[in-house]
Design a protein around this motif. Structure first.
Motif, mmCIF file in Angstrom:
data_model
loop_
_atom_site.group_PDB
_atom_site.id
_atom_site.type_symbol
_atom_site.label_atom_id
_atom_site.label_comp_id
_atom_site.label_asym_id
_atom_site.label_seq_id
_atom_site.Cartn_x
_atom_site.Cartn_y
_atom_site.Cartn_z
ATOM 1 N N THR A 1 0.629 -1.231 -0.221
ATOM 2 C CA THR A 1 -0.096 0.052 0.048
ATOM 3 C C THR A 1 0.857 1.179 -0.019
ATOM 4 O O THR A 1 0.324 2.304 -0.136
ATOM 5 C CB THR A 1 -0.862 0.154 1.232
ATOM 6 O OG1 THR A 1 -0.204 -0.288 2.224
ATOM 7 C CG2 THR A 1 -1.850 -0.927 1.198
ATOM 8 N N SER A 2 2.038 1.063 0.198
ATOM 9 C CA SER A 2 2.985 2.395 -0.024
ATOM 10 C C SER A 2 4.437 1.821 -0.254
ATOM 11 O O SER A 2 4.825 0.643 -0.098
ATOM 12 C CB SER A 2 3.022 3.116 1.317
ATOM 13 O OG SER A 2 3.074 2.293 2.442
ATOM 14 N N ASN B 1 7.347 2.111 1.352
ATOM 15 C CA ASN B 1 8.029 1.408 2.537
ATOM 16 C C ASN B 1 7.964 -0.190 2.231
ATOM 17 O O ASN B 1 8.964 -0.900 2.769
ATOM 18 C CB ASN B 1 7.594 2.085 3.821
ATOM 19 C CG ASN B 1 6.047 2.049 3.986
ATOM 20 O OD1 ASN B 1 5.240 2.244 3.157
ATOM 21 N ND2 ASN B 1 5.578 1.786 5.326
ATOM 22 N N TRP B 2 6.615 -0.712 2.136
ATOM 23 C CA TRP B 2 6.532 -1.899 2.008
ATOM 24 C C TRP B 2 7.217 -2.527 0.891
ATOM 25 O O TRP B 2 7.927 -3.797 1.136
ATOM 26 C CB TRP B 2 5.144 -2.277 2.014
ATOM 27 C CG TRP B 2 4.332 -1.849 3.354
ATOM 28 C CD1 TRP B 2 3.259 -0.837 3.332
ATOM 29 C CD2 TRP B 2 4.448 -2.259 4.651
ATOM 30 N NE1 TRP B 2 3.147 -0.489 4.670
ATOM 31 C CE2 TRP B 2 3.586 -1.525 5.530
ATOM 32 C CE3 TRP B 2 5.417 -3.251 5.121
ATOM 33 C CZ2 TRP B 2 3.850 -1.799 6.941
ATOM 34 C CZ3 TRP B 2 5.362 -3.372 6.518
ATOM 35 C CH2 TRP B 2 4.522 -2.743 7.510
ATOM 36 N N ASP C 1 6.502 -2.729 12.339
ATOM 37 C CA ASP C 1 5.998 -1.300 12.058
ATOM 38 C C ASP C 1 4.361 -1.277 12.396
ATOM 39 O O ASP C 1 3.991 -0.006 12.778
ATOM 40 C CB ASP C 1 5.943 -1.069 10.401
ATOM 41 C CG ASP C 1 5.488 0.202 9.727
ATOM 42 O OD1 ASP C 1 6.345 0.985 9.713
ATOM 43 O OD2 ASP C 1 4.199 0.395 9.729
ATOM 44 N N ARG C 2 3.741 -2.196 12.390
ATOM 45 C CA ARG C 2 2.172 -2.414 12.945
ATOM 46 C C ARG C 2 2.174 -3.093 14.109
ATOM 47 O O ARG C 2 2.454 -4.575 13.842
ATOM 48 C CB ARG C 2 1.210 -2.542 11.945
ATOM 49 C CG ARG C 2 1.417 -1.788 10.710
ATOM 50 C CD ARG C 2 0.494 -2.555 9.489
ATOM 51 N NE ARG C 2 0.580 -1.295 8.270
ATOM 52 C CZ ARG C 2 -0.261 -1.656 7.295
ATOM 53 N NH1 ARG C 2 -0.901 -2.964 7.143
ATOM 54 N NH2 ARG C 2 -0.517 -0.668 6.269
ATOM 55 N N ASP D 1 -5.501 -0.995 10.619
ATOM 56 C CA ASP D 1 -4.181 -0.948 10.663
ATOM 57 C C ASP D 1 -4.108 -0.124 12.190
ATOM 58 O O ASP D 1 -4.433 1.182 12.198
ATOM 59 C CB ASP D 1 -3.481 -0.118 9.430
ATOM 60 C CG ASP D 1 -1.803 0.378 9.923
ATOM 61 O OD1 ASP D 1 -1.535 -0.043 11.071
ATOM 62 O OD2 ASP D 1 -1.321 0.836 9.175
ATOM 63 N N ASN E 1 -1.827 1.214 13.628
ATOM 64 C CA ASN E 1 -0.737 2.589 13.381
ATOM 65 C C ASN E 1 -2.123 3.770 13.044
ATOM 66 O O ASN E 1 -1.565 4.767 13.563
ATOM 67 C CB ASN E 1 -0.141 2.792 12.240
ATOM 68 C CG ASN E 1 1.257 1.833 12.624
ATOM 69 O OD1 ASN E 1 1.286 1.383 13.830
ATOM 70 N ND2 ASN E 1 2.290 1.674 11.657
ATOM 71 N N PHE F 1 -1.320 7.469 14.832
ATOM 72 C CA PHE F 1 -0.990 8.655 14.195
ATOM 73 C C PHE F 1 -1.880 9.739 14.123
ATOM 74 O O PHE F 1 -1.772 10.886 14.486
ATOM 75 C CB PHE F 1 -1.058 8.305 12.369
ATOM 76 C CG PHE F 1 0.120 7.506 11.958
ATOM 77 C CD1 PHE F 1 1.227 7.163 12.599
ATOM 78 C CD2 PHE F 1 -0.224 6.657 10.924
ATOM 79 C CE1 PHE F 1 2.195 6.121 11.921
ATOM 80 C CE2 PHE F 1 0.699 5.607 10.321
ATOM 81 C CZ PHE F 1 1.812 5.431 11.098
ATOM 82 N N TRP G 1 -5.990 2.003 3.300
ATOM 83 C CA TRP G 1 -4.957 2.962 2.786
ATOM 84 C C TRP G 1 -4.992 3.197 1.245
ATOM 85 O O TRP G 1 -3.925 3.517 0.687
ATOM 86 C CB TRP G 1 -3.578 2.537 3.115
ATOM 87 C CG TRP G 1 -3.241 2.671 4.597
ATOM 88 C CD1 TRP G 1 -3.156 1.473 5.335
ATOM 89 C CD2 TRP G 1 -2.797 3.731 5.285
ATOM 90 N NE1 TRP G 1 -2.897 1.843 6.704
ATOM 91 C CE2 TRP G 1 -2.548 3.167 6.629
ATOM 92 C CE3 TRP G 1 -2.431 5.000 5.148
ATOM 93 C CZ2 TRP G 1 -1.826 4.015 7.585
ATOM 94 C CZ3 TRP G 1 -1.989 5.796 6.168
ATOM 95 C CH2 TRP G 1 -1.871 5.384 7.329
ATOM 96 N N ASN H 1 -0.371 9.829 4.964
ATOM 97 C CA ASN H 1 0.765 9.455 4.515
ATOM 98 C C ASN H 1 0.782 10.097 2.993
ATOM 99 O O ASN H 1 -0.047 10.857 2.473
ATOM 100 C CB ASN H 1 0.765 7.938 4.305
ATOM 101 C CG ASN H 1 0.202 7.272 3.277
ATOM 102 O OD1 ASN H 1 -0.654 7.826 2.505
ATOM 103 N ND2 ASN H 1 -0.034 5.842 3.188
ATOM 104 N N ASP I 1 6.299 8.908 4.929
ATOM 105 C CA ASP I 1 7.163 7.750 4.008
ATOM 106 C C ASP I 1 8.118 8.224 3.037
ATOM 107 O O ASP I 1 8.713 7.455 2.510
ATOM 108 C CB ASP I 1 6.164 6.888 2.993
ATOM 109 C CG ASP I 1 4.992 6.239 4.087
ATOM 110 O OD1 ASP I 1 5.495 5.791 5.264
ATOM 111 O OD2 ASP I 1 3.911 5.872 3.670
ATOM 112 N N LYS J 1 10.970 8.095 7.470
ATOM 113 C CA LYS J 1 11.210 6.957 8.279
ATOM 114 C C LYS J 1 11.987 5.739 7.661
ATOM 115 O O LYS J 1 11.346 4.944 6.527
ATOM 116 C CB LYS J 1 9.642 6.147 8.578
ATOM 117 C CG LYS J 1 8.823 7.023 9.179
ATOM 118 C CD LYS J 1 7.651 6.168 9.874
ATOM 119 C CE LYS J 1 6.797 5.363 8.577
ATOM 120 N NZ LYS J 1 5.617 4.800 9.136
#
Ligand code: BGC
Length: 367
Positions: free
Chosen positions: A54-55, A57-58, A133-134, A185, A187, A191, A225, A255, A280, A300
């Motif tokens: 989904t972003s 970073n993953w 992360d989560r 999620d 997070n 957030f 997300w 994000n 991100d 991050k």
């Protein structure tokens, strides 16, 4: 205040109403000591179950885990949940890792609350379970949590929103809209609560006004997300609240993917781009920040988070307890999960060059 806020879990509990929640159960739960599993062969199998991509970073994390674990001498099984049947996919992947005898299973949960059966079986088989992360909620069977400080991320976003609006227009009141992440999620709520920790006092004083009145996390949530969900909510907000010439000064976006979707919606409506936050340090958002569109993001560094997670695995391999630096904040509803938290960094156009100086992919974008 932080204590009170950060314990709140996903979905409803993340609502602004959580600001008034009581936190006594945090102290009650006490952390279980990690059961078994520590001290295993140097080439043991390590499982890594990541959510869908989904972003960015993953996407980065998968390769970093595969390469890093190999370099450290371990065998690895790195899996992503698919794009649609995410929960079932991830459950099956964790079960397969357990069956194959993984000694540590690192999990970036697709749905915080839907893994208790699988992690119980993993623990039963002697694996150490690390939430990456989560947080994984409603289970005693998670040994460690490793992440960037999520509450701090939210606070930095809230502060950036205020600073950005002030820089454009020295005095308020400022009109904003709030977006949060996917309710499954854990997070997302953290957030949001971090951001509200900074924004709510300003809202209470009347310096900041949420134009639509939508301040409940159920209204601000972005299922999965997904960019299209944020874009269509922004479209509706523009129609319902801003079609009479009312100015939108800022948008809290959790994000970068959602920030760009929000900006696309606003541009599509022919309105000036307000101050929009993100997270991100995604390539397209760093470009947008340098071009003066998106206002901020959060750095991050995924390379650091994966490296620290692999350090944790190495320590477990030797039979020792990995380092943690927070044994209070992450109550998963059953226990306080010992956490190792890394510091996030706010990035705007002003400090981008410095922030990404050691990142070969992002640094050239800031020149
Ligand atoms: C991560 C964020 C990311 C989001 C969507 C969150 O759990 O912490 O960095 O933007 O998932 O993928």
């Amino acid at each position: 205040m932080r204590k009170m806020l950060i314990k709140s879990l996903a979905v409803g509990a993340a609502a602004v109403l959580a600001l008034t929640a009581c936190s006594n159960d945090r102290e009650k739960s006490g952390g279980d000591t990690p059961a078994g599993g520590k001290g295993f062969a140097k080439d043991a199998l390590i499982g890594v179950a990541l959510p869908s991509k989904t972003s960015e970073n993953w996407v980065l994390a998968g390769d970093l885990f595969t390469n890093g674990l190999k370099e450290a001498g371990f065998q690895s099984d790195v899996q992503y949940a698919g794009a649609s049947t995410t929960v079932a996919d991830q459950q099956a992947q964790i079960t397969a890792m357990t069956t194959k005898g993984a000694k540590v299973i690192v999990i970036g949960a697709t749905d915080a609350a839907q893994l208790s059966t699988q992690v119980a079986a993993a623990k039963q088989a002697g694996a150490v379970v690390v939430a990456y992360d989560r947080l994984i909620t409603n289970t005693p069977d998670v040994d460690y949590y490793i992440a960037f400080d999520n509450f701090k991320v939210g606070q930095l976003q809230g502060q950036a929103l205020l600073d950005g609006m002030k820089a454009k227009k020295p005095t308020g009141p400022y009109t904003i809209e709030l977006f949060s992440g996917s309710p499954d999620d854990n997070n997302s709520g953290v957030f949001f609560n971090g951001a509200m920790d900074v924004l709510k006092p300003e809202i209470d004083k009347g310096n900041v006004v949420v134009g639509s009145g939508q301040t409940d996390v159920k209204q601000t949530a972005t299922q999965g997300w997904k960019a299209e969900n944020a874009q269509s909510r922004m479209d509706s907000l523009l129609n319902s609240t801003y079609n009479g010439g009312k100015t939108l000064d800022g948008v809290l976006s959790p994000n970068d993917t959602l920030a760009r979707a929000i900006i696309t919606s606003i541009k599509g409506a022919g309105k000036p781009i307000p101050v929009v936050t993100g997270q991100d340090s995604e390539v397209e958002s760093v470009k947008s920040i340098m071009a003066g569109e998106q206002y901020s993001t959060i750095n991050k560094d995924t390379r650091k988070l994966v490296a620290e997670t692999i350090n944790m695995v190495k320590t477990l391999q030797t039979g020792s307890d990995p380092q943690v630096n927070d044994t209070k904040s992450y109550n998963n509803g059953v226990k306080v999960v010992p956490a190792y938290l890394l510091p996030p960094l706010i990035v705007t156009k002003a400090n981008a060059a410095e922030a990404y100086a050691n990142d070969p992919k992002l640094s050239p974008l800031t020149k």
